[in-house]
Scaffold this motif. Structure first.
Motif, PDB file in Angstrom:
ATOM      1  N   ARG A   1      -2.965   3.682  -2.423  1.00 31.92           N
ATOM      2  CA  ARG A   1      -3.210   2.291  -2.050  1.00 31.92           C
ATOM      3  C   ARG A   1      -3.357   1.370  -3.268  1.00 31.92           C
ATOM      4  O   ARG A   1      -2.785   0.281  -3.328  1.00 31.92           O
TER       5      ARG A   1
ATOM      6  N   HIS B   1       3.049  -2.180   6.918  1.00 33.16           N
ATOM      7  CA  HIS B   1       1.834  -1.376   6.687  1.00 33.16           C
ATOM      8  C   HIS B   1       1.686  -0.261   7.729  1.00 33.16           C
ATOM      9  O   HIS B   1       2.432  -0.201   8.689  1.00 33.16           O
ATOM     10  N   VAL B   2       0.627   0.561   7.518  1.00 31.67           N
ATOM     11  CA  VAL B   2       0.154   1.523   8.520  1.00 31.67           C
ATOM     12  C   VAL B   2      -1.330   1.243   8.729  1.00 31.67           C
ATOM     13  O   VAL B   2      -2.055   1.025   7.755  1.00 31.67           O
TER      14      VAL B   2
ATOM     15  N   HIS C   1       0.887  -1.163   0.000  1.00 27.12           N
ATOM     16  CA  HIS C   1       0.000   0.000   0.000  1.00 27.12           C
ATOM     17  C   HIS C   1       0.925   1.213   0.000  1.00 27.12           C
ATOM     18  O   HIS C   1       1.554   1.509   1.017  1.00 27.12           O
TER      19      HIS C   1
ATOM     20  N   GLU D   1       1.467   3.868   2.596  1.00 25.69           N
ATOM     21  CA  GLU D   1       1.963   3.428   3.909  1.00 25.69           C
ATOM     22  C   GLU D   1       3.455   3.107   3.779  1.00 25.69           C
ATOM     23  O   GLU D   1       3.848   1.939   3.783  1.00 25.69           O
TER      24      GLU D   1
HETATM   25 ZN   LIG Z   1      -1.829  -1.503   4.424  1.00 26.41          ZN
END
Ligand SMILES: [Zn+2]
Length: 575
Positions: A158, A197-198, A92, A95
């Motif tokens: 994303r 990720h975030v 993503h 992120e």
């Molecule tokens: Zn993510």
């Protein structure tokens, strides 16, 4: 003499600048990132940057390998034979914490003199990272698409170039990226896999949370390794690195107080995919409301902790993985359809912020918020157990029709061993065939598919006439879990659910009632059992008795005129 001194000094000052840059509230663009890594690859023999194949954007996906073989051609052999960590960044692209953390790790490693052993003489694992996986997302840069995220100043999107969430694409493989990922993954056969990720969601004090693979789906040796060895030790390492490691906060209800749920890492996700091949897999989720530099530091700390674990437990990891591959090879039952066990609840000590419901001045409505001035620490329910609702016995072989080229291409890209039937191979074989009895399709697409649900599938024994090009897949191979996950039609992420076989769900031929009704006397005379069933239904079912089409279709469907391929999958089991 002078030269020898000048070089490290130059390097140090050069690094310092970059370290500051990667610790700031900015993240590089894709061209900047790759240009920087290409420079490091030129300057350091121990850092190798490989172009591993295309992305759906068109630009390559790279792999940066640290501590590979001196001969770069042998690096992947070294990775497969030794302990290897694969880190995936920016799947993503909004992120990018892992991007900066990996760059910081590199700079620090270079500054420390590029050590490949620790103080006790234990080896550094092979460390490989994908600088940024979602290339299309990286190129689609803005400062707005992560509405609730605290930095960096600009970042990617994303969706991929095809607007796919690549972290749902590991089984269906709609993006070229997924084929490149499979190439990277199987070239390394990583012992450990981290996907950075975030998070989104509730507010709480933890900067970083982790997702580990659902324990029930793992081989026993990997379950032990993950939950008895790795996570407790990571927690200790993280404490030394000065932060508290906590599982991902997936909410059961509206707020954490009603409990959190262990994540079901289905094969469509990066870590679920890696788990099918018995990699010790983690998803790292930093918290979106923490400042970007702080999130990057936490991601770096997690990475350092994992590397320390790999150094100290290399033998244990290798042994567990070998046992897991053996287990998969010799499995007799494949379990699927895992559901959360709501009755079996653990308790976990959680640091949270009090949930509040203030009236909003604009909407005039009372909505959920979290009050950082009211922190709490208490036990909350932890739903941490799943149960497989279904299972099936494992066949000796699967057969797949050679016409299923997209499917075969995906099996091959995952290095599944298969045999192609040739003209001189066997002609007929007794198989168990899958017949779809019922299904539902959603009204809106999910990741480019109308993924089939509520499936009902029957099995039927038939004699199958093989044709050249059909493939035979033995189940006693290391990668058996992947094979079952995609070919067992009722498994959560099977190719059937992902619409690979939709064409078999449509009838191709029909009949004209005025012609066919002249044939039914003959059909019923030849099939006394059908006649009995027909008569019974006509007697008991008033609607049927008054509907000519219904009656004719009933006879047609059970007659030799009906096409046998309707609802029959081109996948067969051989026991
Ligand atoms: Zn993510």
């Amino acid at each position: 003499m002078k030269k020898v001194f000048i070089l490290p000094l130059l390097l140090l000052s050069y690094n310092k600048g970059y370290c500051q840059q990667w610790s700031a509230n900015t993240t590089p663009t894709y061209p900047e990132l790759i240009a920087h890594l290409q420079q490091l690859d030129k300057q350091h023999r121990e850092i190798q940057l490989y172009n591993m194949g295309s992305s759906d954007y068109g630009l390559p996906i790279y792999l940066c390998v640290i501590n590979g073989d001196k001969d770069s051609l042998k690096t992947f052999i070294k990775a497969r034979n030794n302990t290897t960590i694969l880190i995936n960044n920016a799947i993503h692209a909004g992120e990018p914490d892992g991007v900066n953390a990996s760059l910081l790790w590199l700079e620090q490693w270079i500054s420390a003199g590029k050590p490949t052993k620790n103080r006790d003489g234990q080896d550094l694992p092979v460390i490989a990272f994908i600088p940024a996986y979602n290339v299309g997302g990286m190129m689609n840069r803005s400062s707005k698409s992560r509405a609730n995220q605290n930095g960096p100043e600009a970042y990617g999107f994303r969706g991929s170039a095809k607007n796919l969430d690549l972290n749902r694409d590991f089984i269906k493989m709609d993006a070229v990226n997924s084929f490149t990922f499979a190439r990277i993954f199987h070239a390394l056969d990583p012992d450990i896999f981290i996907d950075n990720h975030v998070s989104n969601g509730a507010d709480y004090p933890y900067t970083l949370t982790y997702i580990s693979s659902m324990k029930e789906r793992l081989a026993p040796s990997m379950q032990m390794l993950t939950y008895e060895s790795c996570i407790p030790i990571l927690r200790e390492h993280c404490q030394i690195e000065n932060f508290e490691l906590f599982p991902y906060v997936e909410l059961k209800g509206a707020t954490p107080e009603s409990g959190i749920v262990a994540f079901n890492d289905l094969p469509r996700y990066a870590m679920g995919y890696a788990s099918l091949f018995h990699s010790l897999s983690f998803t790292v989720e930093t918290h979106m409301l923490k400042a970007f530099p702080q999130r990057v530091q936490a991601t770096l700390s997690f990475m350092n902790s994992m590397i320390a674990y790999a150094i100290g437990h290399s033998q244990e990891i290798e042994t567990a993985r070998t046992a897991a591959k053996d287990w998969a090879k010799n499995q007799t039952i494949f379990a699927y359809n895992y559901q959360l066990d709501e009755k079996q609840v653990d308790q976990i000590r959680f640091k949270g912020y009090e949930a509040i419901y203030p009236e909003h001045p604009i909407t005039g409505l009372k909505q959920l918020g979290y009050d950082q001035k009211q922190p709490y620490e208490k036990y909350i329910p932890y739903y941490n157990h799943y149960q497989a609702k279904d299972s099936t016995s494992v066949p000796k072989y699967y057969i797949v029709g050679g016409q299923e080229q997209a499917l075969i291409e995906r099996l091959e890209s995952n290095q599944i061993e298969l045999t192609r039937i040739t003209a001189s191979s066997i002609k007929t074989i007794e198989v168990s065939s899958f017949i779809v009895k019922d299904y539902k399709a959603p009204s809106k697409p999910y990741e480019g598919h109308f993924k089939l649900q509520n499936l009902q599938v029957d099995k039927q024994l038939i004699t199958l006439e093989l044709k050249p090009g059909d493939i035979l897949i033995a189940c006693n191979q290391d990668k058996a879990n992947f094979i079952h996950a995609v070919l067992q039609p009722l498994a959560e992420d099977s190719y059937l659910t992902w619409n690979f076989f939709d064409s078999y769900l449509q009838q191709k031929e029909y009949f004209s009632p005025y012609v066919f009704k002249e044939q039914i006397a003959e059909i019923l005379a030849a099939q006394p059992k059908l006649k009995e069933a027909y008569d019974t239904r006509k007697r008991l079912d008033v609607k049927f008795a008054n509907d000519e089409w219904e009656q004719l279709y009933f006879i047609y469907k059970n007659s030799p005129y009906f096409e046998p391929s309707f609802m029959r999958l081109p996948v067969y089991e051989v026991y």
